[in-house]
Design an enzyme around this catalytic site. Structure first.
Site, PDB file in Angstrom:
ATOM      1  CG  ASP A 187      12.009  66.670 126.036  1.00 43.99           C
ATOM      2  OD1 ASP A 187      13.002  66.042 126.454  1.00 43.99           O
ATOM      3  OD2 ASP A 187      11.778  66.866 124.834  1.00 43.99           O
TER       4      ASP A 187
ATOM      5  CG  ASP B  49      10.717  71.886 123.267  1.00 42.68           C
ATOM      6  OD1 ASP B  49      10.112  72.273 124.285  1.00 42.68           O
ATOM      7  OD2 ASP B  49      10.592  70.748 122.796  1.00 42.68           O
TER       8      ASP B  49
ATOM      9  CG  ASP C  41      10.589  66.557 121.247  1.00 44.23           C
ATOM     10  OD1 ASP C  41       9.967  67.584 121.600  1.00 44.23           O
ATOM     11  OD2 ASP C  41      10.173  65.407 121.494  1.00 44.23           O
TER      12      ASP C  41
END
Length: 998
Positions: free
Chosen positions: A425, A733, A729
């Site tokens: 990410d 996810d 995070d």
């Protein structure tokens, strides 16, 4: 002194003139406390003691509160006055929480217990000793040693007959102790790392301030703040919040989210928040909760086998079978030679003479032969291979902790070394996650972020303050002692709140007094926006904020900086889209604010809240651009990944322009490279399965991605044969983190759901740490290969030498004790020496091994076979011609053979440090453990030969003989250098040795 006495002492020290009513209450407490146990006294005092006299905190009756949540006793909660009455009973406050005074926290722990649960006591040292002794072949050797001791004493008397048997006992004891010490230390290290994994942080309110504390420090009476992705740290009741939903599957097995409200306010420890936010009052902790009771009965195995250990167990089994076969043949040959009279003792006398032999002598001879055969098996079986994995994993995990990586799953250490693709990410990982507002637009005009109040109408400012200050999960804490307000929340929320306070003059206290929040639509990754419904002066007002293009698509008008409202047609919407695109191209995250006056009365649900916040026909308030700079070290880390053959793919929820700008800045994509594809999540999702597989390799940036898009990309990459690592995070996810070969969650901004789904926690949220973890993974794999090469060299040489010697001469040049000593060198000490090397730059210049690379490579086979053949050739020459060559007795010759064999392993240990590089001494001083073990091995070998002669069955050597041993063994160095010039064809080599590909 009991608590009633303390109470009287404390109260009397403050005032001698308490009102009569207070003295009567105090007297009642004293009388009652006399009849209660110590813990019950602790719990009784708080519930009855007047707050004004409450100078020394003691607990309350925790049993009723402990069962309140476990049994969901709604009637009991109602009798206590609901959550507000319970807050009063527990001397807490819904807004300010409890005091952070250490004395009060300690007293609450005494009264209600700590938020911990009993864990299974780890294995003690002697248990590890027993486990080491459980090796069946070592047990057989102990039995043989007992027989040898008995026969030796009978034949030679106690004075001279106990040496052989006791020597074997001591050798077995030494091997056992060294193995047990090593395993015990690694077990303690793993237990320590496991406890660090459990130590999560939670947000609580104490002294009116939001604080981050360890879950183990949560006490009864704490007010805990909950957001999406958090784990509920203890049992408690809901105080306030909006759209709060929890996943109770960890407790009940039911995956359907449960709504938490005033009607159903009970929150169980261990459940996860999946939507909304809120606050809860802690009513029970530790073993008083159902989660604590359950965890106290669960035994966690921190020493589970990793995939590599399982592969090595298979290799060990195959080698063991060969060792058993050789041992059986040796036993058969030596037995035949013994009964045919071909075996002679050191004086040249036949050991078996049918005319002069007793049953005792026959049994003694057979036991000796059997003992030698079993010793061959002990040496042949490389039990040090799994130990080497354990050692290198333990060492790597300890070092990785210092490098800001906490390993939750052992197998992830080694798997990271095989990673071929990383899906990362953006926010906080590639960037610093330090958001600041750098650009602000109202209508079609850009406004300075500093002088907003001077150039923008007061009504627009007021609406913006509502949109920032009330549509948020962050908080602002201000009192007279603070020059600057304390702002907490996510980096985005903190940046917006800081900007609103400093530039817009926002006062959160007056905002909350003037407006009532009727309903909240919490932010999630699907909607990419959040909303609140406010009641202000009996009028309903909806506020929305979120991804700029998402909000803009729902706007039909916009505010100008003079406070006037204009309709938004296609041309004007295109103008705003260009503003958003320009901000994104400058690496800014663009957030839009919009509002809407609600004319009609909102529909309500059963709780009396608005069932839905309208999100169409909005009026755009403004656009805010937030800058999150790239980490300075990220570009270097990305280049390191590329040189290591690992592709990096950025998967983000930002729009495609912001994503591309950041990706170019980080070096993930470059201008004009057609092999680097940039897509949006929806575009990739709509491809056919064949197209998805085809393009998955080329994707470098996926923007506006949903959790499903990230999961789909990981699945496609795995189908293409990649070993995939994923960073994340958020709660969203979790699916991709679980699906990946290695999931890496963020330690600072990561939710507990993300951490629970991951294998490794990146404690500093930094992508360069991911690269460090990858280098450690490669180091683990490389260290294991070094040890395999070293140990198989010894295995092959020892088996061949003993077999040929037994068949041709009926004797083995190495005694049982000597072979056990060699076994100790190559198993435990060899593992310690070679399994503790640190990562080198060369490791990150190789291609990843992926899924199909054999464990024993062609290079390793070339190295180990050449060294083994050299050792076999030299030692067999010494065996058959040594007495004539050196002019020595058989015992001295056997000592030379033993000494040369051991020093060959010492020198070959240097060769094993580098599998391919010719300079085996490079960075030799970086690994102090290696040099220390080499020094200890040499020292002990000298003692074995020169001092412990009776124990080791050796003879003292002179300087010339020592020179021969060391000089011949040292040839392994130039030999190792020369053979690395020999090229090897991988395909042909592994066609010859297919069995070792496992």
């Amino acid at each position: 002194m009991d608590y009633a006495s303390i109470f009287l002492a404390r109260t009397s020290s403050v005032s001698f003139t308490l009102p009569r009513k207070r003295w009567r209450i105090a007297f009642t407490i004293i009388i009652t406390c006399r009849t209660l146990s110590r813990k019950q006294r602790n719990q009784y005092v708080l519930i009855n003691m007047p707050t004004a006299s409450f100078l020394s905190f003691k607990g309350t009756h925790h049993q009723s509160f402990g069962h309140l949540v476990k049994e969901k006793r709604a009637d009991d909660l109602h009798q206590l006055g609901g959550p507000s009455g319970l807050i009063t009973k527990l001397k807490s406050d819904s807004n300010n929480g409890i005091s952070s005074d250490n004395e009060e926290i300690r007293a609450r722990k005494e009264a209600f217990g700590t938020n911990t649960y009993p864990k299974k006591k780890p294995k003690g040292f002697f248990v590890h000793v027993w486990d080491a002794l459980s090796d069946p072949f070592l047990l057989i050797l102990i039995v043989c040693a007992a027989f040898s001791l008995g026969f030796g004493i009978k034949e030679h008397g106690f004075k001279n007959g106990w040496y052989d048997g006791v020597s074997i006992f001591l050798a077995v004891f030494l091997v056992t102790i060294v193995s047990a010490v090593s395993n015990y230390k690694q077990s303690k290290r793993f237990d320590k790392l496991a406890s660090e994994c459990d130590n999560i942080t939670v947000a609580v309110v104490r002294d009116g301030r939001r604080q981050e504390i360890s879950i183990f420090e949560v006490v009864v009476g704490d007010v805990v703040l909950l957001n999406i992705g958090d784990q509920v740290p203890a049992d408690g009741v809901f105080i306030e919040g909006h759209s709060l939903q929890v996943d109770e599957s960890s407790m009940t097995g039911e995956t359907h989210p449960i709504d938490i409200s005033e009607k159903d306010p009970f929150l169980c420890s261990g459940v996860k928040v999946v939507d909304g936010y809120g606050s809860m009052l802690v009513t029970a902790v530790g073993t008083d909760t159902e989660w604590g009771e359950m965890m106290g009965t669960i035994t966690r195995d921190n020493n589970e086998e990793t995939p590599l250990q399982e592969r090595l167990q298979g290799l060990t089994t195959n080698i063991g079978k060969i060792g058993v076969t050789v041992a059986v043949l040796v036993f058969a040959v030596l037995t035949i030679r013994y009964f045919t009279g071909s075996t002679k003792d050191e004086n040249g006398v036949q050991e078996f003479n049918k005319h002069h032999v007793s049953a005792s002598n026959i049994l003694s001879g057979l036991v000796n032969i059997f003992q030698q055969a079993v010793t061959i098996i002990v040496v042949a079986i490389p039990e040090g291979l799994p130990l080497a994995v354990t050692l290198t994993l333990a060492f790597s995990m300890k070092r990785m902790m210092k490098d800001n990586a906490l390993v939750r799953n052992l197998s992830a250490c080694e798997t990271m070394g095989s990673v071929t693709a990383i899906c990362t990410d953006k926010t906080g990982t590639l960037t610093l996650n330090r958001m600041t507002v750098t650009e602000f637009w109202v209508g079609k005009e850009a406004v300075s972020t500093e002088g907003v109040t001077e150039s923008v109408d007061a009504r627009v400012i007021s609406l913006l303050c509502q949109g920032v200050g009330l549509n948020t999960t962050g908080s602002v804490y201000q009192n007279n002692s603070l020059s600057v307000p304390e702002i907490s929340g996510s980096p985005t929320e903190k940046a917006l709140l800081h900007w609103a306070v400093s530039s817009l003059g926002m006062d959160t206290d007056s905002l909350k007094r003037g407006c009532k929040v009727v309903h909240v639509e919490a932010f999630n990754s699907e909607k990419k926006r959040s909303g609140v419904l406010l009641l202000e002066n009996r009028k309903l007002l909806a506020h929305w904020k979120g991804a700029a293009e998402m909000i803009l698509a729902r706007c039909t008008g916009y505010y100008d900086n003079d406070g006037s409202v204009h309709d938004m047609d296609v041309e004007q919407k295109s103008h705003f889209e260009r503003i958003i695109k320009d901000m994104a191209a400058s690496s800014l995250r663009c957030i839009a604010f919009a509002c809407k006056n609600i004319e009609e009365v909102a529909r309500t649900n059963e709780e009396g809240e608005a069932a839905k916040i309208e999100d169409d026909g909005l009026i755009l308030l403004g656009l805010v651009g937030l800058k999150d700079p790239c980490r300075s070290e990220v570009k270097t880390a990305i280049e390191a990944c590329k040189s290591a053959g690992v592709t990096v793919k950025m998967v983000t929820g930002d729009n495609i322009f912001t994503a591309c700008a950041i990706a170019k800045e980080c070096g993930i994509i470059s201008e004009g490279n057609e092999m680097e594809v940039v897509v949006e999540g929806q575009e990739f999702r709509n491809y056919s399965p064949e197209k998805q597989l085809e393009i998955a390799d080329k994707i470098r940036v996926m923007a506006r991605s949903s959790p499903f898009d990230k999961l789909l990309l990981v699945q496609c990459l795995k189908k293409k044969g990649h070993v995939v690592a994923v960073t994340g995070d958020g709660t969203n996810d979790a699916p991709a983190l679980k699906e990946a070969d290695v999931g890496l969650s963020m330690g600072i901004q990561g939710t507990e759901v993300a951490k629970e789904s991951s294998d490794i926690i990146i404690l500093d949220d930094n992508f360069s740490t991911v690269v460090t973890v990858m280098s450690w993974g490669r180091c683990v794999y490389n260290n294991i290969q070094k040890f395999i090469q070293f140990q198989l060299t010894v295995n092959v040489a020892a088996l061949v030498i003993n077999f040929i010697s037994a068949v041709t001469s009926g004797k083995m040049p190495l005694t049982t004790v000597q072979l056990l000593w060699v076994n100790l060198i190559m198993d435990t000490m060899g593992a310690l020496a070679l399994a503790t090397d640190r990562p080198t730059k060369e490791l990150m210049k190789k291609k990843p091994v992926g899924r199909t690379e054999p464990l024993i490579t062609r290079v390793m086979w070339r190295n180990l076979l050449s060294q083994a053949l050299f050792q076999v050739a030299v030692l067999l020459i010494f065996q058959f011609k040594g007495q004539q060559m050196f002019g020595v007795s058989e015992k001295v010759n056997n000592t030379i053979i033993f000494n040369t064999f051991v020093f060959s392993q010492v020198f070959n240990e240097f060769n094993s440090r580098k599998l391919e590089k010719k300079n085996v001494f490079e960075d030799i001083f970086r690994n102090k453990m290696f040099l220390a073990i080499i020094a200890v091995t040499i020292l002990l070998q000298v003692l074995m030969v020169e001092v412990l002669k009776r124990f080791a069955g050796t003879q003292m050597l002179n300087w010339e003989q020592w020179g021969i041993c060391v000089g011949v063994a040292a040839i392994t160095w130039p030999l190792g250098w020369l053979i690395k010039f020999i090229p090897v064809s991988e395909k042909r080599f592994h066609e010859m040795l297919p069995r070792w590909r496992s």
